[in-house]
Design a protein around this motif. Structure first.
Motif, PDB file in Angstrom:
ATOM      1  N   ALA A   1      56.877  52.046 -10.630  1.00 19.94           N
ATOM      2  CA  ALA A   1      57.458  53.282 -10.105  1.00 19.94           C
ATOM      3  C   ALA A   1      57.119  54.461 -11.001  1.00 19.94           C
ATOM      4  O   ALA A   1      56.855  55.567 -10.513  1.00 19.94           O
ATOM      5  CB  ALA A   1      58.972  53.140  -9.974  1.00 19.94           C
ATOM      6  N   LEU A   2      57.107  54.223 -12.332  1.00 22.94           N
ATOM      7  CA  LEU A   2      56.729  55.294 -13.250  1.00 22.94           C
ATOM      8  C   LEU A   2      55.295  55.737 -12.954  1.00 22.94           C
ATOM      9  O   LEU A   2      54.983  56.930 -12.904  1.00 22.94           O
ATOM     10  CB  LEU A   2      56.862  54.813 -14.700  1.00 22.94           C
ATOM     11  CG  LEU A   2      56.548  55.868 -15.762  1.00 22.94           C
ATOM     12  CD1 LEU A   2      57.531  57.022 -15.681  1.00 22.94           C
ATOM     13  CD2 LEU A   2      56.553  55.267 -17.158  1.00 22.94           C
ATOM     14  N   GLY A   3      54.423  54.748 -12.724  1.00 21.85           N
ATOM     15  CA  GLY A   3      53.035  55.056 -12.384  1.00 21.85           C
ATOM     16  C   GLY A   3      52.942  55.909 -11.133  1.00 21.85           C
ATOM     17  O   GLY A   3      52.203  56.897 -11.086  1.00 21.85           O
ATOM     18  N   PHE A   4      53.717  55.552 -10.120  1.00 22.50           N
ATOM     19  CA  PHE A   4      53.678  56.329  -8.878  1.00 22.50           C
ATOM     20  C   PHE A   4      54.278  57.718  -9.074  1.00 22.50           C
ATOM     21  O   PHE A   4      53.835  58.680  -8.450  1.00 22.50           O
ATOM     22  CB  PHE A   4      54.395  55.583  -7.741  1.00 22.50           C
ATOM     23  CG  PHE A   4      53.465  54.685  -6.987  1.00 22.50           C
ATOM     24  CD1 PHE A   4      53.034  53.492  -7.527  1.00 22.50           C
ATOM     25  CD2 PHE A   4      53.002  55.058  -5.738  1.00 22.50           C
ATOM     26  CE1 PHE A   4      52.154  52.679  -6.851  1.00 22.50           C
ATOM     27  CE2 PHE A   4      52.113  54.246  -5.047  1.00 22.50           C
ATOM     28  CZ  PHE A   4      51.697  53.051  -5.602  1.00 22.50           C
ATOM     29  N   GLY A   5      55.294  57.808  -9.965  1.00 20.69           N
ATOM     30  CA  GLY A   5      55.856  59.115 -10.272  1.00 20.69           C
ATOM     31  C   GLY A   5      54.813  60.016 -10.910  1.00 20.69           C
ATOM     32  O   GLY A   5      54.668  61.186 -10.537  1.00 20.69           O
ATOM     33  N   ILE A   6      54.054  59.443 -11.857  1.00 19.27           N
ATOM     34  CA  ILE A   6      53.004  60.217 -12.514  1.00 19.27           C
ATOM     35  C   ILE A   6      51.947  60.649 -11.499  1.00 19.27           C
ATOM     36  O   ILE A   6      51.498  61.798 -11.477  1.00 19.27           O
ATOM     37  CB  ILE A   6      52.366  59.397 -13.665  1.00 19.27           C
ATOM     38  CG1 ILE A   6      53.394  59.196 -14.783  1.00 19.27           C
ATOM     39  CG2 ILE A   6      51.120  60.070 -14.201  1.00 19.27           C
ATOM     40  CD1 ILE A   6      52.945  58.281 -15.895  1.00 19.27           C
ATOM     41  N   LEU A   7      51.590  59.722 -10.609  1.00 17.24           N
ATOM     42  CA  LEU A   7      50.596  60.031  -9.574  1.00 17.24           C
ATOM     43  C   LEU A   7      51.063  61.204  -8.725  1.00 17.24           C
ATOM     44  O   LEU A   7      50.300  62.142  -8.433  1.00 17.24           O
ATOM     45  CB  LEU A   7      50.381  58.783  -8.710  1.00 17.24           C
ATOM     46  CG  LEU A   7      49.343  58.890  -7.602  1.00 17.24           C
ATOM     47  CD1 LEU A   7      47.969  59.121  -8.191  1.00 17.24           C
ATOM     48  CD2 LEU A   7      49.333  57.627  -6.761  1.00 17.24           C
ATOM     49  N   SER A   8      52.340  61.146  -8.328  1.00 16.25           N
ATOM     50  CA  SER A   8      52.858  62.179  -7.435  1.00 16.25           C
ATOM     51  C   SER A   8      52.926  63.543  -8.128  1.00 16.25           C
ATOM     52  O   SER A   8      52.570  64.574  -7.551  1.00 16.25           O
ATOM     53  CB  SER A   8      54.232  61.724  -6.934  1.00 16.25           C
ATOM     54  OG  SER A   8      54.995  62.802  -6.534  1.00 16.25           O
ATOM     55  N   LYS A   9      53.379  63.535  -9.407  1.00 15.63           N
ATOM     56  CA  LYS A   9      53.422  64.801 -10.147  1.00 15.63           C
ATOM     57  C   LYS A   9      52.011  65.333 -10.406  1.00 15.63           C
ATOM     58  O   LYS A   9      51.784  66.544 -10.381  1.00 15.63           O
ATOM     59  CB  LYS A   9      54.138  64.597 -11.488  1.00 15.63           C
ATOM     60  CG  LYS A   9      55.634  64.489 -11.393  1.00 15.63           C
ATOM     61  CD  LYS A   9      56.280  65.785 -10.940  1.00 15.63           C
ATOM     62  CE  LYS A   9      56.434  66.774 -12.091  1.00 15.63           C
ATOM     63  NZ  LYS A   9      57.072  68.022 -11.614  1.00 15.63           N
ATOM     64  N   SER A  10      51.077  64.397 -10.648  1.00 11.24           N
ATOM     65  CA  SER A  10      49.689  64.818 -10.879  1.00 11.24           C
ATOM     66  C   SER A  10      49.143  65.525  -9.660  1.00 11.24           C
ATOM     67  O   SER A  10      48.419  66.523  -9.765  1.00 11.24           O
ATOM     68  CB  SER A  10      48.812  63.606 -11.181  1.00 11.24           C
ATOM     69  OG  SER A  10      49.332  62.885 -12.256  1.00 11.24           O
ATOM     70  N   ALA A  11      49.478  64.989  -8.474  1.00 16.42           N
ATOM     71  CA  ALA A  11      48.964  65.586  -7.246  1.00 16.42           C
ATOM     72  C   ALA A  11      49.451  67.013  -7.106  1.00 16.42           C
ATOM     73  O   ALA A  11      48.688  67.910  -6.729  1.00 16.42           O
ATOM     74  CB  ALA A  11      49.403  64.760  -6.045  1.00 16.42           C
ATOM     75  N   THR A  12      50.740  67.231  -7.464  1.00 15.37           N
ATOM     76  CA  THR A  12      51.279  68.586  -7.390  1.00 15.37           C
ATOM     77  C   THR A  12      50.520  69.492  -8.353  1.00 15.37           C
ATOM     78  O   THR A  12      50.146  70.615  -8.015  1.00 15.37           O
ATOM     79  CB  THR A  12      52.775  68.585  -7.752  1.00 15.37           C
ATOM     80  OG1 THR A  12      53.386  67.498  -7.067  1.00 15.37           O
ATOM     81  CG2 THR A  12      53.441  69.866  -7.356  1.00 15.37           C
ATOM     82  N   ALA A  13      50.282  68.975  -9.568  1.00 12.82           N
ATOM     83  CA  ALA A  13      49.571  69.775 -10.563  1.00 12.82           C
ATOM     84  C   ALA A  13      48.145  70.071 -10.103  1.00 12.82           C
ATOM     85  O   ALA A  13      47.657  71.191 -10.235  1.00 12.82           O
ATOM     86  CB  ALA A  13      49.556  69.040 -11.902  1.00 12.82           C
ATOM     87  N   LEU A  14      47.485  69.055  -9.528  1.00 11.53           N
ATOM     88  CA  LEU A  14      46.087  69.226  -9.124  1.00 11.53           C
ATOM     89  C   LEU A  14      45.958  70.160  -7.928  1.00 11.53           C
ATOM     90  O   LEU A  14      44.944  70.847  -7.785  1.00 11.53           O
ATOM     91  CB  LEU A  14      45.461  67.867  -8.796  1.00 11.53           C
ATOM     92  CG  LEU A  14      45.182  66.974 -10.005  1.00 11.53           C
ATOM     93  CD1 LEU A  14      44.623  65.641  -9.559  1.00 11.53           C
ATOM     94  CD2 LEU A  14      44.206  67.661 -10.960  1.00 11.53           C
TER      95      LEU A  14
END
Lengths: 330, 283
Positions: A284-297
């Motif tokens: 879940a932490l990995g998916f959280g990072i993925l989701s926040k990364s998408a917002t940043a990107l």
């Protein structure tokens, strides 16, 4: 077989590098903005920990069903009706009672939404995947019609409810400048308790046995049908609670298109977790990072669709490694 | 009288994409490959047809691109389920996720929002003709030809068909080619109706087609009837929009929910037993 999986991984990486290259953003810039978006400030850490909550909970919901041999593709719909119900309740009861009733309402709504899928699978032999897909679509239509009519805030242009009364909000805790919701520790302890239950209790064993081999479990005297039904309903209850928490702890309102495609993510978390529920936490932490990364990107100009693409490729690779249906001889 | 004609006319236009998608599901599921990825394949077809059509200015190239994209996604599903032995549901979810993500990404990346143009299209009646002929043709193929019998044999019991000298993987390859073809045509038709791609524009039609397939007990003609019924419902809803029943307007969602609701009821076995191919999901 190892070679084939390696081939998949290489293909997935090539697709991703190609996608980032096509968007014209240099890799170093992309990497830096991901770092800033996830860990750069106490605000972004708070944001990341907030993203993790639904992933932990929905991942657990799908994981629970998966251990009983069921695909709960319906987590998305159960999440939606849970959120819808708790928002409706909390709007009607604008005090502390609304918080409690909202949470309970989410649980009950999610469980009821999963019930037909579990019942049809266990006692009617209809595939739970098809039922849950249909129920997802019904949930989405129900949510749209409710939020554009009965529970819509008339003073708003967009289809959303009013902001809920402060008293119905789930409390936040502050650690220095990092704010986390009470829901996060509860979810984490819930996963630990779930892991213990699955390994150490009779019911947990029955669930695992049903998922591993329903025929053998029947011979061992386990009520397989009842286990399947209860697993599906429990999975729905957790997904519904997730929706309630999303409303009461974070969004404080309900609006149209409330789920940003959590169905795919939940399956991804559950597959990534592996054999033990404890694996849900890092997944879940990995998916959280993925989701926040998408917002940043997306601020750098890389379209957000890339996350769903990554989740898809991830599901493929994980499934190729550990969720295969081998041909049995004879 | 005029409104009746209008309803019938929009029944044809609304059921055509469903018919094509449902037949895509038929060829796949009849060989035992569970296909919850119709939606994703159609969406890939929409994007490719829309994007290539606009960029090249050629309707034919657009259709070819749409069909090719959907066929590629379909073959990905074949590769994952047959060669990598991934569970069909997981593979379907993955194909959908890849399609949703990739189409949204590519569309945003390669479309200039300041220059909105419409994709050139082939005459739409051609699609309608194909959509209404395909189910009849498939009904004939599946019961009268060698390919059709093999298709059903593999879907009925892959293991037995293997021992009879058939190669399920090869039969499924051909059937999933057809699935891709029909999904591509369906997607191309959908994008032709609006002129350009929008995110998630298939709007659940792939799942409604799947619903029709289940209600039609995985047989072409009953499935066709279900598709036309769903198309008729939608046409009726468009026609009745704004009219009041017992003082209250019927919400649009109530109509749209009917296909899904009917499927759940059919799955529960309340209206006769829906007979799935016995080999669904088996390797």
């Amino acid at each position: 077989m190892k070679f084939k999986v390696a081939l998949l991984v290489i293909a997935a990486i090539l697709i991703l590098v190609g996608a980032v290259a096509a968007s014209g953003v240099p890799l170093s810039v992309a990497g830096e903005s991901i770092w800033r978006g996830c860990f750069g400030s106490s605000r972004s850490v708070s944001g990341l920990l907030r993203e993790v909550v639904p992933f932990v909970m929905l991942g657990s919901a799908v994981f629970l069903a998966l251990r009983a041999g069921l695909f709960n593709i319906g987590a998305d719909g159960q999440f939606l009706v849970g959120a819808l119900t708790s928002a409706t309740v909390a709007l009607k009861v604008p005090n502390f009672g609304g918080l409690i009733l909202g949470l309970l309402g989410g649980i009950v709504a999610g469980a009821l939404w999963a019930f037909p899928a579990g019942w049809i699978r266990a006692y009617r032999g209809g595939h739970e995947v098809i039922t849950t897909i249909m129920l997802n679509n019904i949930a989405a239509l129900l949510a749209t019609s409710m939020v554009s009519g009965p529970i819509k805030d008339p003073s708003q242009e967009s289809t959303t409810t009013a902001i809920l009364a402060n008293a119905t909000w789930l409390p936040m805790m502050s650690f220095g400048e990092v704010k986390i919701s009470l829901a996060l520790p509860v979810a984490v302890f819930g996963v630990i308790g779930f892991a213990y239950w699955l390994r150490r209790s009779v019911k947990g064993f029955e669930l695992e046995a049903t998922g591993a081999n329903a025929g053998a479990a029947t011979f061992a005297g386990i009520e397989v049908k009842s286990v399947q039904l209860r697993a599906m309903v429990a999975s729905g209850a957790v997904a519904g609670l997730t929706g309630a928490i999303q409303v009461l702890a974070f969004e404080h309102r309900f609006y149209s298109n409330f789920s940003p495609g959590y169905g795919f993510d939940a399956l991804g978390v559950a597959l990534l977790a592996g054999a033990s529920p404890l694996g849900i936490l890092p997944a879940a932490l990995g998916f959280g990072i993925l989701s926040k990364s998408a917002t940043a990107l997306s601020i750098e100009g890389i379209p957000k669709g890339i996350t769903t693409l990554i989740v898809g490729l991830l599901i493929v690779i994980l499934a190729a490694m550990r969720y295969r249906r081998e041909r049995t001889s004879g | 009288m005029d409104s009746l004609f209008l309803v019938l006319k929009s029944t044809v236009t609304l059921s055509a994409p469903l018919l094509l998608a449902a037949m895509a599901g038929y060829t796949s599921e009849r060989t035992g490959v569970i296909n919850i990825a119709l939606e994703g394949k159609m969406l890939a077809g929409c994007l490719a047809a829309g994007l290539v059509g606009i960029l090249s200015g050629s309707a034919v190239l657009g259709v070819l691109a749409g069909v090719t994209a959907a066929v590629l996604m379909s073959l990905l599903h074949w590769l994952l389920t047959q060669s990598y032995s991934i569970d069909h549901i997981v593979s379907g979810m993955a194909v959908n996720a890849v399609s949703f993500g990739a189409t949204s990404f590519l569309y945003k990346n390669y479309t200039d929002p300041s220059k909105v143009t419409e994709t050139p299209t082939l005459p739409l009646p051609a699609y309608y003709a194909i959509a209404f002929v395909v189910p009849v043709a498939l009904a004939w193929v599946s019961s009268r030809t060698r390919f059709g019998l093999r298709l059903r044999a593999v879907g009925g019991d892959p293991e037995k068909s293997r021992s009879m000298g058939l190669n399920p993987g090869a039969v499924r390859f051909k059937s999933l080619l057809l699935t891709g073809l029909f999904c591509g045509l369906s997607g191309t038709l959908i994008v032709s109706n609006t002129g350009y791609f929008t995110d998630g524009m298939t709007a659940g039609r792939g799942f409604i087609a799947l619903a029709a397939l289940i209600i039609g007990s995985w047989r072409p003609i009953p499935t066709m009837i279900a598709c036309i019924a769903f198309g008729f419902l939608e046409a009726l809803q468009l026609q009745l929009q704004g009219t009041r029943l017992a003082g209250a307007e019927i919400p649009r969602e109530l109509w749209n929910v009917l296909p899904y609701l009917a499927t759940v009821i059919a799955l529960a076995g309340f209206v006769g037993k829906s007979r799935a191919p016995a080999g669904l999901g088996k390797p």
